[in-house]
Design a protein around this motif. Structure first.
Motif, PDB file in Angstrom:
ATOM      1  N   SER A 351       0.817  -1.210   0.000  1.00  0.00           N
ATOM      2  CA  SER A 351       0.000   0.000   0.000  1.00  0.00           C
ATOM      3  C   SER A 351       0.854   1.265   0.000  1.00  0.00           C
ATOM      4  O   SER A 351       0.652   2.161  -0.831  1.00  0.00           O
ATOM      5  CB  SER A 351      -0.919  -0.001   1.229  1.00  0.00           C
ATOM      6  OG  SER A 351      -1.608   1.223   1.346  1.00  0.00           O
ATOM      7  N   ASP A 352       1.829   1.333   0.902  1.00  0.00           N
ATOM      8  CA  ASP A 352       2.572   2.584   1.094  1.00  0.00           C
ATOM      9  C   ASP A 352       3.714   2.768   0.097  1.00  0.00           C
ATOM     10  O   ASP A 352       3.895   3.862  -0.449  1.00  0.00           O
ATOM     11  CB  ASP A 352       3.138   2.645   2.512  1.00  0.00           C
ATOM     12  CG  ASP A 352       2.072   2.935   3.558  1.00  0.00           C
ATOM     13  OD1 ASP A 352       0.881   2.891   3.207  1.00  0.00           O
ATOM     14  OD2 ASP A 352       2.432   3.208   4.716  1.00  0.00           O
ATOM     15  N   LEU A 353       4.499   1.718  -0.110  1.00  0.00           N
ATOM     16  CA  LEU A 353       5.688   1.869  -0.941  1.00  0.00           C
ATOM     17  C   LEU A 353       5.427   1.529  -2.397  1.00  0.00           C
ATOM     18  O   LEU A 353       5.723   2.323  -3.294  1.00  0.00           O
ATOM     19  CB  LEU A 353       6.827   1.006  -0.392  1.00  0.00           C
ATOM     20  CG  LEU A 353       7.309   1.323   1.031  1.00  0.00           C
ATOM     21  CD1 LEU A 353       8.536   0.497   1.373  1.00  0.00           C
ATOM     22  CD2 LEU A 353       7.597   2.811   1.206  1.00  0.00           C
ATOM     23  N   ALA A 354       4.869   0.338  -2.642  1.00  0.00           N
ATOM     24  CA  ALA A 354       4.692  -0.099  -4.030  1.00  0.00           C
ATOM     25  C   ALA A 354       3.639   0.730  -4.761  1.00  0.00           C
ATOM     26  O   ALA A 354       3.887   1.240  -5.865  1.00  0.00           O
ATOM     27  CB  ALA A 354       4.320  -1.577  -4.068  1.00  0.00           C
ATOM     28  N   ASN A 355       2.484   0.899  -4.160  1.00  0.00           N
ATOM     29  CA  ASN A 355       1.386   1.584  -4.847  1.00  0.00           C
ATOM     30  C   ASN A 355       1.436   3.105  -4.680  1.00  0.00           C
ATOM     31  O   ASN A 355       1.388   3.854  -5.652  1.00  0.00           O
ATOM     32  CB  ASN A 355       0.041   1.050  -4.350  1.00  0.00           C
ATOM     33  CG  ASN A 355      -0.150  -0.418  -4.681  1.00  0.00           C
ATOM     34  OD1 ASN A 355       0.403  -0.917  -5.663  1.00  0.00           O
ATOM     35  ND2 ASN A 355      -0.913  -1.134  -3.864  1.00  0.00           N
ATOM     36  N   ASN A 356       1.524   3.554  -3.443  1.00  0.00           N
ATOM     37  CA  ASN A 356       1.411   4.991  -3.167  1.00  0.00           C
ATOM     38  C   ASN A 356       2.584   5.792  -3.730  1.00  0.00           C
ATOM     39  O   ASN A 356       2.397   6.882  -4.274  1.00  0.00           O
ATOM     40  CB  ASN A 356       1.313   5.209  -1.652  1.00  0.00           C
ATOM     41  CG  ASN A 356       0.941   6.629  -1.282  1.00  0.00           C
ATOM     42  OD1 ASN A 356       0.185   7.283  -1.990  1.00  0.00           O
ATOM     43  ND2 ASN A 356       1.480   7.108  -0.175  1.00  0.00           N
TER      44      ASN A 356
END
Length: 507
Positions: A351-356
């Motif tokens: 959620s935080d690193l890959a997508n956001n």
């Protein structure tokens, strides 16, 4: 001035685990933040290698008593390998078996002795080998079981040397009253004040039947007890290489320490014993002691003694160092207990690193390559004037991140920075530059990408104390050099018009 920040010195009774990696990651992030902000931290970590607990571990591993040091060498090497895997950039790695450590311990205890604070007496009571201390029966669970190590304490009676801690009752009360921020978080401070209010008891500083340690200078038949040995590692680590190992040399530059980061299970030794010892020896006290919470697994404190450890090497090998660093500093409030879950680990990283962050950068660069030959046609400062909502958000959140880092709130710092990326994701979705390019509104689309890429750059700088490799990859993807980042680089305007970016690669 140069100042020290320290992890605990880790026991070499077994291989390092996530419980020891956790505060080391935190201190590394703090040191990187300080460097980013222009300060001069001296990041100290290392190993506590003396005492009965270590001798027993060496014997269990098949080492003869004369070869205990070989056992220590092997385990210390494992810590160094893991720290390299995790990207830990320490300045000093101290081992209490180092030849330059013992003279400082001896000088320190002589100072305390000369001050009239060491005496010989007999002590008897319940002793926990895991905690390396005698226990008050009211602290124990049924069957005299240590609540931390879940093992029964054993009755012991022996003649030792003692430190007159009770003599410092009033001084410690006055010190903590005058320095309310010395122990953090606040609930840890309340715990310390409670211990002091109960009345301080003198404690043993030597052992009569444990040859694996530094001999007591005035009685070589006894060895110095763990805390009068290990705590001095914070000081001996600071001895300049060119200087003789003396207290004067060791405390000449980076002492007093800015912060000792420790597990809450050793809070008493750092917030009560250690200040009194330093007062007795006439040395300055550290500025702060921060007691972090336990990492738990299946609801129990994660530790070698309990055999329920999480192998950080496996985590790093499978997910990468940045993912491990990010999860433990973002998903767990530093100072509180946190339970590990593989499912939550994967969800947070995705959620935080890959997508956001990662996906935001990747799709922006690919759009720029497809439509602008990977060249930024507008200046981000022109595209987003000072009152632009996303630029305002970046200023607000980077300020919040700075303040959070400074108080060791790594979760708050990373949340503030990822909030900027979330704002940019909402902005790019609303402006839909892919549609604007198709409709020949190239200027609108280019302005959107310039703003978004500048946001990603700012987030990369701010999050670099936690995810240094990811931040470097982002900077390289933007055609920039991340070797000497400064906190001022979070100021809007780091990307310039006509900047040309390398061929996009997934980050």
């Amino acid at each position: 001035r140069e100042f020290a920040i320290t992890t605990p010195l880790y026991y070499v009774n077994a291989a390092p685990h996530m419980g020891s990696a956790y505060p080391t990651i935190a201190c590394d992030a703090l040191a990187r933040f300080y460097r980013l902000a222009g300060a001069r931290p001296c990041f100290v970590t290392g190993c506590d290698e003396h005492g009965e607990k270590i001798a027993m571990a060496a014997a269990k591993a098949g080492f003869a008593p004369a070869d205990t040091k070989a056992h220590c060498d092997a385990i210390a090497a494992q810590f160094l390998v893991l720290w390299e895997k995790l990207g830990i950039q320490f300045d000093r790695f101290v081992r209490t078996t180092d030849m330059r450590h013992a003279p400082i311990v001896a000088e320190f205890i002589e100072r305390v002795w000369d001050n009239g604070d060491i005496y010989k007496s007999t002590y008897e009571g319940l002793y926990c080998t895991g905690c390396e201390e005698y226990k008050d029966p009211k602290e124990l669970e049924d069957g005299d079981v240590c609540p931390i190590h879940k093992a029964p304490c054993e009755y012991r009676k022996e003649e030792n040397y003692f430190f007159a801690l009770s003599k410092y009752q009033k001084q410690l009360e006055e010190f903590h009253a005058a320095n309310p921020d010395f122990v953090q978080p606040a609930d840890r401070r309340n715990e310390v004040l409670g211990w002091i209010k109960e009345g301080l008891r003198d404690f043993s500083v030597s052992r009569a039947n444990n040859p694996w340690g530094i001999p007591v200078p005035r009685d070589p038949a006894q060895t110095i007890y763990v805390w009068f040995d290990a705590l001095l590692g914070y000081v001996s680590a600071l001895t300049p290489e060119e200087a003789d190992p003396t207290l004067s040399a060791a405390t000449s530059k980076a002492w007093p320490a800015e912060v000792h980061v420790i597990g809450k299970d050793i809070l008493r030794f750092h917030a009560v014993y250690w200040p009194a010892m330093l007062m007795s020896a006439g040395l300055p006290l550290p500025k702060k002691v921060f007691g972090h919470g336990f990492l738990t697994k299946d609801g129990l404190k994660m530790g070698k003694s309990l055999g329920n450890t999480l192998d950080p090497t496996e985590l790093v090998d499978h997910f990468g160092s940045d993912a491990v660093r990010y999860y433990f500093l973002r998903a767990i409030d530093f100072g509180k207990d946190g339970d590990f879950s593989y499912e939550r680990f994967v969800n947070v990283i995705n959620s935080d690193l890959a997508n956001n962050i990662g996906n935001l950068l990747n799709r922006s660069l690919n759009l720029l390559k497809k439509n602008c030959d990977s060249t930024l046609p507008v200046d981000p400062s022109t595209a987003a004037p000072e009152d632009h909502p996303l630029r305002v958000l970046a200023v607000e959140k980077t300020r919040a991140a700075y303040e959070a880092y400074a108080r060791l709130d790594f979760s708050g710092a990373t949340e503030a920075l990822t909030d900027i990326a979330r704002g940019a994701n909402a902005f790019i979705d609303e402006r839909a530059p892919w549609t604007a390019f198709k409709e020949d509104r190239h200027d609108d689309a280019a302005q959107t990408l310039a703003i978004v890429l500048e946001v990603v750059r700012i987030v990369a700088v701010g999050i670099s104390p936690v995810t240094p490799n990811l931040s470097s990859r982002i900077y390289r993807a933007l055609g920039l050099d991340a070797t000497e980042l400064k906190w001022e680089d979070l100021t809007w305007g780091g990307l310039a018009q006509n900047s040309h970016f390398p061929k996009p690669k997934p980050v």
